[in-house]
Design a protein around this motif. Sequence first.
Motif, PDB file in Angstrom:
ATOM      1  N   ALA A  52       0.812  -1.141  -0.021  1.00  0.00           N
ATOM      2  CA  ALA A  52      -0.033   0.147  -0.163  1.00  0.00           C
ATOM      3  C   ALA A  52       0.621   1.191  -0.131  1.00  0.00           C
ATOM      4  O   ALA A  52       0.580   2.257  -0.811  1.00  0.00           O
ATOM      5  N   ILE A  53       1.830   1.099   0.664  1.00  0.00           N
ATOM      6  CA  ILE A  53       2.811   2.238   0.636  1.00  0.00           C
ATOM      7  C   ILE A  53       3.633   2.492  -0.696  1.00  0.00           C
ATOM      8  O   ILE A  53       3.630   3.708  -0.858  1.00  0.00           O
ATOM      9  N   VAL A  54       3.941   1.591  -1.155  1.00  0.00           N
ATOM     10  CA  VAL A  54       4.491   1.572  -2.398  1.00  0.00           C
ATOM     11  C   VAL A  54       3.636   2.241  -3.440  1.00  0.00           C
ATOM     12  O   VAL A  54       3.879   3.026  -4.236  1.00  0.00           O
ATOM     13  N   ARG A  55       2.465   1.674  -3.363  1.00  0.00           N
ATOM     14  CA  ARG A  55       1.353   2.153  -4.317  1.00  0.00           C
ATOM     15  C   ARG A  55       0.878   3.694  -4.016  1.00  0.00           C
ATOM     16  O   ARG A  55       0.741   4.436  -5.161  1.00  0.00           O
ATOM     17  N   GLU A  56       1.008   4.140  -2.798  1.00  0.00           N
ATOM     18  CA  GLU A  56       0.026   5.306  -2.577  1.00  0.00           C
ATOM     19  C   GLU A  56       0.985   6.478  -2.177  1.00  0.00           C
ATOM     20  O   GLU A  56       0.554   7.417  -1.916  1.00  0.00           O
ATOM     21  N   PRO A  58       4.482   7.009  -2.981  1.00  0.00           N
ATOM     22  CA  PRO A  58       5.800   6.529  -3.785  1.00  0.00           C
ATOM     23  C   PRO A  58       7.016   7.376  -3.247  1.00  0.00           C
ATOM     24  O   PRO A  58       8.077   6.857  -3.571  1.00  0.00           O
ATOM     25  N   GLN A  59       6.769   8.593  -2.785  1.00  0.00           N
ATOM     26  CA  GLN A  59       8.000   9.002  -2.406  1.00  0.00           C
ATOM     27  C   GLN A  59       8.785   8.634  -0.990  1.00  0.00           C
ATOM     28  O   GLN A  59       9.917   9.112  -1.039  1.00  0.00           O
ATOM     29  N   VAL A  60       8.123   7.643  -0.535  1.00  0.00           N
ATOM     30  CA  VAL A  60       8.758   7.198   0.547  1.00  0.00           C
ATOM     31  C   VAL A  60       9.511   5.992   0.138  1.00  0.00           C
ATOM     32  O   VAL A  60       9.093   4.859  -0.765  1.00  0.00           O
ATOM     33  N   VAL A  61      10.838   5.747   0.703  1.00  0.00           N
ATOM     34  CA  VAL A  61      11.356   4.461   0.374  1.00  0.00           C
ATOM     35  C   VAL A  61      10.972   3.333   1.527  1.00  0.00           C
ATOM     36  O   VAL A  61      11.204   3.611   2.673  1.00  0.00           O
ATOM     37  N   VAL A  62      10.392   2.414   1.229  1.00  0.00           N
ATOM     38  CA  VAL A  62       9.932   1.199   2.237  1.00  0.00           C
ATOM     39  C   VAL A  62      10.692   0.020   2.232  1.00  0.00           C
ATOM     40  O   VAL A  62      10.915  -0.570   0.973  1.00  0.00           O
ATOM     41  N   GLY A  63      11.220  -0.354   3.227  1.00  0.00           N
ATOM     42  CA  GLY A  63      11.756  -1.658   3.255  1.00  0.00           C
ATOM     43  C   GLY A  63      11.016  -2.493   4.283  1.00  0.00           C
ATOM     44  O   GLY A  63      10.229  -2.192   5.053  1.00  0.00           O
ATOM     45  N   ALA A  64      11.654  -3.939   4.247  1.00  0.00           N
ATOM     46  CA  ALA A  64      10.844  -4.950   5.098  1.00  0.00           C
ATOM     47  C   ALA A  64      11.971  -5.217   6.032  1.00  0.00           C
ATOM     48  O   ALA A  64      13.177  -5.823   5.840  1.00  0.00           O
ATOM     49  N   GLY A  65      11.259  -5.389   7.363  1.00  0.00           N
ATOM     50  CA  GLY A  65      12.229  -5.816   8.509  1.00  0.00           C
ATOM     51  C   GLY A  65      11.764  -7.065   9.125  1.00  0.00           C
ATOM     52  O   GLY A  65      10.788  -7.614   8.798  1.00  0.00           O
ATOM     53  N   THR A  66      12.612  -7.590  10.113  1.00  0.00           N
ATOM     54  CA  THR A  66      12.332  -8.645  10.936  1.00  0.00           C
ATOM     55  C   THR A  66      12.049  -9.906   9.890  1.00  0.00           C
ATOM     56  O   THR A  66      11.125 -10.679  10.094  1.00  0.00           O
ATOM     57  N   LEU A  67      12.822  -9.998   8.871  1.00  0.00           N
ATOM     58  CA  LEU A  67      12.782 -11.049   7.980  1.00  0.00           C
ATOM     59  C   LEU A  67      13.658 -12.127   8.694  1.00  0.00           C
ATOM     60  O   LEU A  67      14.929 -12.059   8.931  1.00  0.00           O
ATOM     61  N   LEU A  68      12.815 -13.264   8.839  1.00  0.00           N
ATOM     62  CA  LEU A  68      13.317 -14.494   9.532  1.00  0.00           C
ATOM     63  C   LEU A  68      13.743 -15.739   8.564  1.00  0.00           C
ATOM     64  O   LEU A  68      14.571 -16.467   9.091  1.00  0.00           O
ATOM     65  N   ARG A  69      13.124 -15.996   7.618  1.00  0.00           N
ATOM     66  CA  ARG A  69      13.274 -17.071   6.729  1.00  0.00           C
ATOM     67  C   ARG A  69      13.180 -16.386   5.169  1.00  0.00           C
ATOM     68  O   ARG A  69      12.624 -15.343   4.899  1.00  0.00           O
ATOM     69  N   ALA A  70      13.706 -17.219   4.231  1.00  0.00           N
ATOM     70  CA  ALA A  70      13.744 -17.174   2.858  1.00  0.00           C
ATOM     71  C   ALA A  70      12.325 -16.705   2.324  1.00  0.00           C
ATOM     72  O   ALA A  70      12.255 -15.608   1.463  1.00  0.00           O
ATOM     73  N   ALA A  71      11.421 -17.403   2.863  1.00  0.00           N
ATOM     74  CA  ALA A  71      10.030 -16.989   2.559  1.00  0.00           C
ATOM     75  C   ALA A  71       9.590 -15.550   2.778  1.00  0.00           C
ATOM     76  O   ALA A  71       8.935 -15.045   1.962  1.00  0.00           O
ATOM     77  N   GLY A  80       7.070  -5.300  -2.863  1.00  0.00           N
ATOM     78  CA  GLY A  80       7.836  -4.144  -3.434  1.00  0.00           C
ATOM     79  C   GLY A  80       8.630  -3.404  -2.392  1.00  0.00           C
ATOM     80  O   GLY A  80       9.335  -2.287  -2.813  1.00  0.00           O
ATOM     81  N   ALA A  81       9.079  -3.987  -1.529  1.00  0.00           N
ATOM     82  CA  ALA A  81      10.297  -3.621  -0.564  1.00  0.00           C
ATOM     83  C   ALA A  81      11.378  -3.354  -1.260  1.00  0.00           C
ATOM     84  O   ALA A  81      11.796  -4.107  -2.156  1.00  0.00           O
ATOM     85  N   ARG A  82      11.961  -2.161  -0.807  1.00  0.00           N
ATOM     86  CA  ARG A  82      13.259  -1.711  -1.552  1.00  0.00           C
ATOM     87  C   ARG A  82      14.448  -2.035  -0.598  1.00  0.00           C
ATOM     88  O   ARG A  82      15.530  -1.842  -1.325  1.00  0.00           O
TER      89      ARG A  82
END
Length: 210
Positions: A52-56, A58-71, A80-82
């Motif tokens: 939703a952030i990527v779509r709406e 777009p001026q924000v660079v959004v990443g994903a955290g607390t990634l624990l597994r390859a999935a 769309g995480a950057r």
Amino acid sequence: MYALFADASVIPVLTVEREADAVPLARALYEGGLGVIEVTFRTPAAAAAIAAIVREVPQVVVGAGTLLRAADIAAARAAGARFLVSPGITPELAAAALAAELPYLPGVATPSEVMAARALGICVMKLFPAEALGGTALLRALAPVFPGIAFCPTGGIDERSAADYLALPNVPMVGGSWMAPREAVAARDWGRIRRLAERAAGIGRAAAAA
Ligand code: 3PG
């Protein structure tokens, strides 16, 4: 890596419970001056929040955290995480993150983990949980042993301590959740979050100018 974070000394680390909060939250942080944000994979809403952030917003660079597994990495990428962040590092996760060809900040807590990440060619790492591990004293001790390694400490940092971290030469940025308190998000108090973001961005600007 550095290009993505060039203007970002303070990275909000968000836990989004309701997908509908993602866009107003990202807007409030951006309006406050924080343009790079991390959404943690700690809730079922995380991937949809990133999308939703990527779509709406777009001026924000959004990443994903607390990634624990390859999935998790596959889901973050699909949303769309950057950039990608994990609290620690495993061979499986590191292989998936490097294959994703997105900037990746693995979490480290010990010299051995710094060495393991560096052996993979990674030179910017998350130090987590920073305060519990020893905070600025630990980062000062790591600096001469690991020249060329930069840390993004997170975990227990707030607006009182952020400047002390950012004053260290091996700390270009810090992460934290203090500018988006859980109760403010729950109450949809975007004005309070924007004001906290303004103060956090001010801390980042002061550190960059010092
Ligand atoms: C993280 O994953 O980086 C931390 O949970 C953020 O830490 P904080 O909530 O203590 O700021």
